[in-house]
Design a protein around this motif. Structure first.
Motif, PDB file in Angstrom:
ATOM      1  N   SER A   1       0.843  -1.205   0.000  1.00 47.42           N
ATOM      2  CA  SER A   1       0.000   0.000   0.000  1.00 47.42           C
ATOM      3  C   SER A   1       0.873   1.247   0.000  1.00 47.42           C
ATOM      4  O   SER A   1       2.075   1.189   0.289  1.00 47.42           O
ATOM      5  CB  SER A   1      -0.966   0.012   1.192  1.00 47.42           C
ATOM      6  OG  SER A   1      -0.279   0.174   2.401  1.00 47.42           O
ATOM      7  N   HIS A   2       0.233   2.340  -0.357  1.00 50.42           N
ATOM      8  CA  HIS A   2       0.924   3.632  -0.411  1.00 50.42           C
ATOM      9  C   HIS A   2      -0.004   4.675   0.169  1.00 50.42           C
ATOM     10  O   HIS A   2      -1.115   4.857  -0.318  1.00 50.42           O
ATOM     11  CB  HIS A   2       1.278   3.972  -1.864  1.00 50.42           C
ATOM     12  CG  HIS A   2       2.026   5.248  -2.013  1.00 50.42           C
ATOM     13  ND1 HIS A   2       1.986   6.029  -3.134  1.00 50.42           N
ATOM     14  CD2 HIS A   2       2.863   5.904  -1.147  1.00 50.42           C
ATOM     15  CE1 HIS A   2       2.752   7.098  -2.970  1.00 50.42           C
ATOM     16  NE2 HIS A   2       3.291   7.044  -1.782  1.00 50.42           N
ATOM     17  N   ARG A   3       0.439   5.340   1.237  1.00 53.53           N
ATOM     18  CA  ARG A   3      -0.390   6.364   1.886  1.00 53.53           C
ATOM     19  C   ARG A   3       0.140   7.749   1.579  1.00 53.53           C
ATOM     20  O   ARG A   3       1.289   8.073   1.899  1.00 53.53           O
ATOM     21  CB  ARG A   3      -0.421   6.150   3.407  1.00 53.53           C
ATOM     22  CG  ARG A   3      -1.529   5.207   3.837  1.00 53.53           C
ATOM     23  CD  ARG A   3      -1.496   4.965   5.326  1.00 53.53           C
ATOM     24  NE  ARG A   3      -1.680   6.180   6.110  1.00 53.53           N
ATOM     25  CZ  ARG A   3      -1.664   6.223   7.438  1.00 53.53           C
ATOM     26  NH1 ARG A   3      -1.489   5.101   8.133  1.00 53.53           N
ATOM     27  NH2 ARG A   3      -1.843   7.355   8.080  1.00 53.53           N
TER      28      ARG A   3
ATOM     29  N   ARG B   1       4.287   0.755   1.886  1.00 52.24           N
ATOM     30  CA  ARG B   1       4.231  -0.363   2.801  1.00 52.24           C
ATOM     31  C   ARG B   1       4.181  -1.735   2.126  1.00 52.24           C
ATOM     32  O   ARG B   1       3.591  -1.875   1.063  1.00 52.24           O
ATOM     33  CB  ARG B   1       2.947  -0.239   3.646  1.00 52.24           C
ATOM     34  CG  ARG B   1       2.962   0.929   4.599  1.00 52.24           C
ATOM     35  CD  ARG B   1       1.866   1.949   4.339  1.00 52.24           C
ATOM     36  NE  ARG B   1       1.944   3.028   5.310  1.00 52.24           N
ATOM     37  CZ  ARG B   1       1.444   2.942   6.530  1.00 52.24           C
ATOM     38  NH1 ARG B   1       0.800   1.863   6.909  1.00 52.24           N
ATOM     39  NH2 ARG B   1       1.593   3.945   7.370  1.00 52.24           N
TER      40      ARG B   1
ATOM     41  N   GLN C   1      -8.292   2.605  -4.678  1.00 49.95           N
ATOM     42  CA  GLN C   1      -8.336   3.432  -3.465  1.00 49.95           C
ATOM     43  C   GLN C   1      -8.920   2.585  -2.337  1.00 49.95           C
ATOM     44  O   GLN C   1      -9.921   1.890  -2.551  1.00 49.95           O
ATOM     45  CB  GLN C   1      -9.231   4.642  -3.734  1.00 49.95           C
ATOM     46  CG  GLN C   1      -9.218   5.673  -2.624  1.00 49.95           C
ATOM     47  CD  GLN C   1     -10.173   6.820  -2.942  1.00 49.95           C
ATOM     48  OE1 GLN C   1     -11.242   6.619  -3.506  1.00 49.95           O
ATOM     49  NE2 GLN C   1      -9.781   8.020  -2.566  1.00 49.95           N
ATOM     50  N   HIS C   2      -8.275   2.624  -1.161  1.00 51.76           N
ATOM     51  CA  HIS C   2      -8.793   1.830  -0.044  1.00 51.76           C
ATOM     52  C   HIS C   2     -10.143   2.382   0.406  1.00 51.76           C
ATOM     53  O   HIS C   2     -10.285   3.579   0.621  1.00 51.76           O
ATOM     54  CB  HIS C   2      -7.798   1.846   1.124  1.00 51.76           C
ATOM     55  CG  HIS C   2      -8.077   0.756   2.114  1.00 51.76           C
ATOM     56  ND1 HIS C   2      -9.180   0.764   2.932  1.00 51.76           N
ATOM     57  CD2 HIS C   2      -7.415  -0.391   2.389  1.00 51.76           C
ATOM     58  CE1 HIS C   2      -9.172  -0.334   3.682  1.00 51.76           C
ATOM     59  NE2 HIS C   2      -8.105  -1.051   3.361  1.00 51.76           N
TER      60      HIS C   2
ATOM     61  N   TRP D   1      -9.799   4.042   3.915  1.00 53.12           N
ATOM     62  CA  TRP D   1      -8.691   4.985   4.158  1.00 53.12           C
ATOM     63  C   TRP D   1      -8.444   5.694   2.827  1.00 53.12           C
ATOM     64  O   TRP D   1      -7.692   5.218   1.978  1.00 53.12           O
ATOM     65  CB  TRP D   1      -7.441   4.246   4.653  1.00 53.12           C
ATOM     66  CG  TRP D   1      -6.484   5.169   5.341  1.00 53.12           C
ATOM     67  CD1 TRP D   1      -5.527   5.955   4.755  1.00 53.12           C
ATOM     68  CD2 TRP D   1      -6.384   5.433   6.743  1.00 53.12           C
ATOM     69  NE1 TRP D   1      -4.863   6.685   5.697  1.00 53.12           N
ATOM     70  CE2 TRP D   1      -5.361   6.389   6.937  1.00 53.12           C
ATOM     71  CE3 TRP D   1      -7.074   4.961   7.874  1.00 53.12           C
ATOM     72  CZ2 TRP D   1      -5.001   6.862   8.196  1.00 53.12           C
ATOM     73  CZ3 TRP D   1      -6.712   5.435   9.121  1.00 53.12           C
ATOM     74  CH2 TRP D   1      -5.688   6.378   9.278  1.00 53.12           C
TER      75      TRP D   1
ATOM     76  N   THR E   1      -6.869   8.057   1.536  1.00 51.13           N
ATOM     77  CA  THR E   1      -5.568   8.457   0.994  1.00 51.13           C
ATOM     78  C   THR E   1      -4.602   7.277   0.848  1.00 51.13           C
ATOM     79  O   THR E   1      -3.393   7.469   0.715  1.00 51.13           O
ATOM     80  CB  THR E   1      -4.923   9.530   1.888  1.00 51.13           C
ATOM     81  OG1 THR E   1      -4.947   9.030   3.238  1.00 51.13           O
ATOM     82  CG2 THR E   1      -5.687  10.844   1.815  1.00 51.13           C
ATOM     83  N   ALA E   2      -5.140   6.079   0.885  1.00 43.84           N
ATOM     84  CA  ALA E   2      -4.294   4.895   0.696  1.00 43.84           C
ATOM     85  C   ALA E   2      -4.593   4.228  -0.641  1.00 43.84           C
ATOM     86  O   ALA E   2      -5.753   4.001  -0.989  1.00 43.84           O
ATOM     87  CB  ALA E   2      -4.499   3.904   1.831  1.00 43.84           C
TER      88      ALA E   2
END
Lengths: 165, 165
Positions: A47-49, A56, B91-92, B95, B97-98
């Motif tokens: 994942s990328h925040r 991650r 997109q999560h 969340w 922005t993940a």
């Protein structure tokens, strides 16, 4: 003779699913022993925040990977350990639109043991910070608080990534 | 007797570093046999590309992981296999922005064998597309062309991510 054999079977089964190899050279976080060899665990997701600019890898021990790949995650089985390895973003020098891992931030883990960790929703929450792996000791509530949006997903953000069989 | 023993040693050493378990149920890509069990290989890095909206895990076989973690990557040793597992961005749900892995795109690999693949810069370049793992057969040159910006880095984009020992 039946009772002792049954008792031993339960003992053995319990040890198999709820114990793991701990590295005692690194202190526990929130009383949770450090999981040995997580650096070689298989991938469950990435994942990328962009809210905190981190990238991650989400890894799992054998129990977690088996559960992830067979759809047995509602709930995750006892013995599963999920690890999230977090790096600061860095821009790839030779591919401007690629984000790659920069400084290592921390490795954080969820240990499923529905009995031992009944008071923290069936998970032991732990984190070790920096390359020196200093135990995080601010309390499991810090972790749980952030995971509250997914309390109906067994407290887990990660959806196992699709993989060929 | 010295010569045969030496010969056998070289044979054995060669087989150890340059062979790997191939899954023959999936056809080769560019003549490169399919690497069995890459789904359980350890992580070398992760990346996120915003030019084509994909997120990636970079995995390695045992030889590659050992080389990555001991800084022995200039050049990568014979027997190393690097795997890049690619998913479309999603997109999560919980969340915003993940970015997380969506549809599986492909798994692509670089197989280091300086002798066998001397004509393609010491690497066998292969890709298997989609969850059905259909072999990519458009030619190694397609892979090499994209990797040309890193020809002075042994043709490898990936810097091994920092990890605690």
């Amino acid at each position: 003779m039946k009772t002792p054999i049954k008792f031993l079977s339960i003992m053995f089964f319990g040890m198999t699913i709820n114990s793991y190899a701990a590295d005692k050279s690194i202190p526990p976080s929130h009383g949770v022993p450090y999981p040995e060899g997580w650096q070689n665990w298989a991938t469950i997701a990435v994942s990328h925040r962009t809210d905190n600019n981190t990238i991650r890898a989400i890894l799992g021990n054998d129990v977690a990977v088996k559960a992830a790949r067979s759809g047995n995650t509602k709930p995750w089985p006892d013995g599963a350990i999920l690890g999230k390895v977090v790096w600061e973003d860095t821009q790839h020098e030779h591919w401007q639109t690629a984000t790659a891992p920069g400084n290592f931030v921390h490795a954080e883990f969820m240990f499923r043991n529905s009995e031992k960790y009944a008071e923290s929703y069936g998970w032991g929450w732990a984190r070790w910070v920096g390359l020196e792996q200093k135990p995080f000791e601010k309390g499991m509530q810090v972790c749980i608080s952030c995971h509250t949006p997914v309390k109906n997903r067994d407290w887990v953000f990660t959806d196992p990534a699709l993989l060929p069989k």
